[in-house]
Design a protein around this motif. Structure first.
Motif, PDB file in Angstrom:
ATOM      1  N   MET A 348       0.825  -1.197   0.000  1.00  0.00           N
ATOM      2  CA  MET A 348       0.000   0.000   0.000  1.00  0.00           C
ATOM      3  C   MET A 348       0.865   1.255   0.000  1.00  0.00           C
ATOM      4  O   MET A 348       0.651   2.180  -0.772  1.00  0.00           O
ATOM      5  CB  MET A 348      -0.877  -0.052   1.252  1.00  0.00           C
ATOM      6  CG  MET A 348      -1.652   1.178   1.554  1.00  0.00           C
ATOM      7  SD  MET A 348      -2.746   0.866   2.937  1.00  0.00           S
ATOM      8  CE  MET A 348      -1.717   1.360   4.281  1.00  0.00           C
ATOM      9  N   ARG A 349       1.889   1.239   0.863  1.00  0.00           N
ATOM     10  CA  ARG A 349       2.766   2.398   0.969  1.00  0.00           C
ATOM     11  C   ARG A 349       3.747   2.475  -0.190  1.00  0.00           C
ATOM     12  O   ARG A 349       3.901   3.491  -0.834  1.00  0.00           O
ATOM     13  CB  ARG A 349       3.554   2.308   2.281  1.00  0.00           C
ATOM     14  CG  ARG A 349       3.135   3.380   3.240  1.00  0.00           C
ATOM     15  CD  ARG A 349       3.978   3.386   4.468  1.00  0.00           C
ATOM     16  NE  ARG A 349       4.048   2.068   5.103  1.00  0.00           N
ATOM     17  CZ  ARG A 349       4.359   1.902   6.388  1.00  0.00           C
ATOM     18  NH1 ARG A 349       4.610   2.933   7.140  1.00  0.00           N
ATOM     19  NH2 ARG A 349       4.425   0.694   6.911  1.00  0.00           N
ATOM     20  N   ARG A 350       4.396   1.319  -0.427  1.00  0.00           N
ATOM     21  CA  ARG A 350       5.501   1.305  -1.379  1.00  0.00           C
ATOM     22  C   ARG A 350       5.026   1.498  -2.825  1.00  0.00           C
ATOM     23  O   ARG A 350       5.554   2.316  -3.563  1.00  0.00           O
ATOM     24  CB  ARG A 350       6.228  -0.039  -1.251  1.00  0.00           C
ATOM     25  CG  ARG A 350       7.557  -0.102  -1.986  1.00  0.00           C
ATOM     26  CD  ARG A 350       8.040  -1.533  -2.028  1.00  0.00           C
ATOM     27  NE  ARG A 350       7.065  -2.394  -2.709  1.00  0.00           N
ATOM     28  CZ  ARG A 350       6.969  -3.718  -2.496  1.00  0.00           C
ATOM     29  NH1 ARG A 350       7.745  -4.311  -1.625  1.00  0.00           N
ATOM     30  NH2 ARG A 350       6.070  -4.424  -3.161  1.00  0.00           N
ATOM     31  N   ASP A 351       3.968   0.757  -3.224  1.00  0.00           N
ATOM     32  CA  ASP A 351       3.572   0.784  -4.631  1.00  0.00           C
ATOM     33  C   ASP A 351       2.515   1.828  -4.960  1.00  0.00           C
ATOM     34  O   ASP A 351       2.391   2.237  -6.096  1.00  0.00           O
ATOM     35  CB  ASP A 351       3.043  -0.600  -5.061  1.00  0.00           C
ATOM     36  CG  ASP A 351       4.110  -1.668  -4.900  1.00  0.00           C
ATOM     37  OD1 ASP A 351       5.259  -1.288  -4.584  1.00  0.00           O
ATOM     38  OD2 ASP A 351       3.802  -2.859  -5.078  1.00  0.00           O
ATOM     39  N   TYR A 352       1.727   2.233  -3.961  1.00  0.00           N
ATOM     40  CA  TYR A 352       0.638   3.152  -4.286  1.00  0.00           C
ATOM     41  C   TYR A 352       0.725   4.477  -3.524  1.00  0.00           C
ATOM     42  O   TYR A 352      -0.152   5.326  -3.664  1.00  0.00           O
ATOM     43  CB  TYR A 352      -0.719   2.477  -4.038  1.00  0.00           C
ATOM     44  CG  TYR A 352      -0.907   1.287  -4.944  1.00  0.00           C
ATOM     45  CD1 TYR A 352      -1.220   1.467  -6.297  1.00  0.00           C
ATOM     46  CD2 TYR A 352      -0.710  -0.008  -4.485  1.00  0.00           C
ATOM     47  CE1 TYR A 352      -1.346   0.386  -7.143  1.00  0.00           C
ATOM     48  CE2 TYR A 352      -0.841  -1.098  -5.331  1.00  0.00           C
ATOM     49  CZ  TYR A 352      -1.156  -0.889  -6.652  1.00  0.00           C
ATOM     50  OH  TYR A 352      -1.285  -1.962  -7.494  1.00  0.00           O
ATOM     51  N   GLY A 353       1.761   4.606  -2.727  1.00  0.00           N
ATOM     52  CA  GLY A 353       1.961   5.881  -2.031  1.00  0.00           C
ATOM     53  C   GLY A 353       0.839   6.254  -1.079  1.00  0.00           C
ATOM     54  O   GLY A 353       0.626   7.424  -0.800  1.00  0.00           O
TER      55      GLY A 353
END
Ligand code: ZN
Ligand code: ZN
Length: 593
Positions: A348-353
């Protein structure tokens, strides 16, 4: 008579670059562009004799106002005043629009003064725009005063006032105004229905909708969405289905918002298959459509399907949002996929910011706590980027109860008694933790502290809708007109349940009383009363749907599984957190809730 605005003038009017696209089509804009270039010089250099009158300026103001460029509209206006050009009522309307968009009440008041001085008091469109401006800038009492004093009013005037009262949270006043309206249109009806539904007065919302139908006013797509929200809240599947038929008959299913509202309604009414059908039939889907389905699968204990749908969503090229991940994390949580959940939290954080919000942390802590990874959950809370709330600590507390960790439970409870001191649910869980460990002194300490803090135990309350009528039961209720029949039927069921190995689990009853009394107390849980009432009052084989305000206790859960088998009925229970669908002696939550 003119107001002098010179002191507030900005040095430059907006560059006419915004206009490139439209100039070719619009004669006035061409003129406007020329005039902008011509007048965009220091005042002393502008040849005032050649400045055109108001019409091309209006075209330009309209252009800016309609394209959501309020600052450009306002500074252009200031410039035209500087050149002593007299505004007309069109000018005022574009300016009021710009002021409303930018919540600029200061300029708005100046325009109001122009409206007065230029003699546009009887222009109802301008008056309505002013009313809307004051209302949307939070000047409620001013708006109300203006409304009451307006010499002329039309339906739009009333709708503006009602709409504003609703968004300010004063549904009572909105309702009073609505009731005294001389004439109503679909917009009036819709704003009241949606306002009532939004503040949880869903039964009232449905009543107003029925009244609307009786008066012959035709609902539109927006009305249908508002009514579906109310049905979802009430869990009123029958009403929801009738709205579905109406929407279908009127071609509303082409509207993506209507379909999204239908999915949400079906999911929240425990009818996942119908939700899927609507979803499958959609020509166009938004991230809300996908997210609602994923959340729906999670709530119904079909986490794997929820995750499959997530994969399909990604393959279709749709970008997930923060709600999608709440659904995905819930899906992992409800089926106990701990590592998968952690992975999604990273993705969620890494790929979609997407920066995790407190809800995402709540899901993660819940997931870890239920799986018994309590220290890890504690670690997550310690490293949160937002302050933890009651839900987060509550999830840890729940896990501590499940895995009998008194020390961590006490820590969670310390935070909870500060964050959410009047929530009885946490005290009950904590005293369960102590009771299960045989620490009776601590149990009575908790009870004393509840009393001294004025914490009231929320009464369990369940409802069941039969033939469009909602029947409510509270725990311990022996006053229902059918009480005798309900208790007789329960006794009969009890015999059959005991033959199948049912032993009443009195540990869920916290009160100081004899075991025998505890059993009776247990048998009067609100969801049991609603279930038996449903068995008596519906045809054999019909599914029974119950809504409960709290979580289902272990004893009711066991009982419902057995009853679903004995009576050969599907029983769907929507509790505070999720759905349990009991069928043939098992529940879709697989006893993990
Ligand atoms: Zn119960
Ligand atoms: Zn269950």
């Amino acid at each position: 008579m003119m107001l002098c605005l010179c002191s507030t003038l900005p040095p430059q009017i907006p560059k006419p670059t915004h206009l490139d696209h439209a100039t070719s089509q619009n004669h006035h804009l061409k003129q406007a562009r020329a005039l902008l270039i011509k007048t965009n010089a220091p005042l002393s250099h502008v040849d005032l004799a050649h400045v055109p009158a108001i019409v091309p300026w209006n075209s330009c103001l309209k252009f800016f106002a309609e394209r959501g460029a309020p600052c450009d509209t306002i500074s252009l206006f200031l410039r035209l005043r500087q050149l002593s050009i007299l505004p007309d009522h069109f000018t005022c309307s574009f300016l009021l629009k710009a002021c409303t968009i930018s919540s600029d009440i200061v300029t708005g008041r100046i325009i109001h003064a122009y409206v007065q001085k230029l003699g546009f008091q009887s222009n109802l469109i301008l008056q309505n725009m002013l009313l809307h401006l004051y209302a949307s800038c939070g000047e409620t009492s001013h708006a109300r005063l203006m409304f009451d004093k307006m010499p002329q009013q039309d339906v739009a005037t009333w709708n503006i006032m009602i709409g504003h009262l609703i968004s300010a949270g004063d549904v009572g006043a909105a309702r009073d105004l609505f009731d005294s309206m001389p004439r109503r249109n679909v917009r009036s009806w819709t704003s009241v229905i949606s306002g009532l539904a939004k503040c949880g007065m869903s039964e009232e919302a449905l009543r107003v909708f029925s009244e609307m139908e009786r008066e012959g006013s035709r609902p539109n797509e927006v009305t249908v969405v508002a009514v579906l929200v109310a049905c979802a809240q009430l869990g009123d599947l029958e009403f929801g289905k009738s709205i579905h038929r109406f929407a279908e008959g009127n071609g509303f299913l082409r509207n993506v918002y209507v379909c999204n509202a239908l999915i949400d309604m079906y999911v929240k009414c425990g009818c996942l298959e119908e939700g899927c059908r609507v979803f499958d039939g959609m020509r166009e889907r938004t991230v809300v459509s996908w997210s609602s389905m994923i959340v729906g699968f999670a709530m119904h204990g079909e986490g794997e399907k929820g995750l499959e749908l997530y994969e399909e969503m990604i393959r279709s090229g749709m970008k997930p949002n923060h709600v999608t991940f709440i659904g995905v994390l819930h899906a992992c949580s409800h089926v106990g996929l701990v590592d998968k959940g952690r992975e999604f939290f990273t993705i969620m954080r890494r790929d979609y910011g997407i920066v995790p919000g407190v809800e995402h942390y709540g899901c993660l802590v819940d997931l870890l706590s239920r799986a018994g990874r309590l220290e890890e959950a504690r670690e997550v809370i310690a490293n949160m980027s937002v302050p933890p709330n009651g839900v987060v600590w509550g999830a840890l507390l729940g896990g501590c109860r499940l895995h009998k960790n008194i020390k961590l439970a006490e820590e969670a409870m310390r935070h909870l008694s500060e964050l959410d001191p009047l929530n009885d649910g946490y005290y009950v869980v904590m005293s369960n933790v102590y009771a299960e460990a045989g620490k009776w002194e601590e149990v009575s300490r908790i009870r004393r502290s509840m009393k001294s803090r004025g914490v009231k135990k929320t009464q369990g309350c369940s409802s069941i809708t039969i033939d469009g009528v909602v029947h409510e039961f509270v725990a311990g209720d022996e006053t229902h007109p059918q009480a005798k029949g309900i208790f007789e039927m329960w006794e009969k069921l009890l015999v059959k349940m005991k033959m199948k190995g049912y032993i009443p689990d009195t540990s869920v009853v916290l009160l100081d009383m004899e075991d025998e009394q505890k059993e009776i107390f247990l048998y009067r849980h609100s969801e049991k009363l609603a279930l038996v009432y449903g068995l008596i009052n519906t045809k054999p084989g019909m599914p029974i749907r119950i809504m409960k305000n709290l979580r289902v206790c272990e004893d009711c859960h066991t009982a419902f599984k057995l009853v679903s088998e004995i009576e050969n009925r599907e029983i769907v229970v929507r509790d505070r957190n999720r759905f349990h669908c009991f069928k043939n002696g098992a529940c879709t939550c697989k006893d993990y809730w």
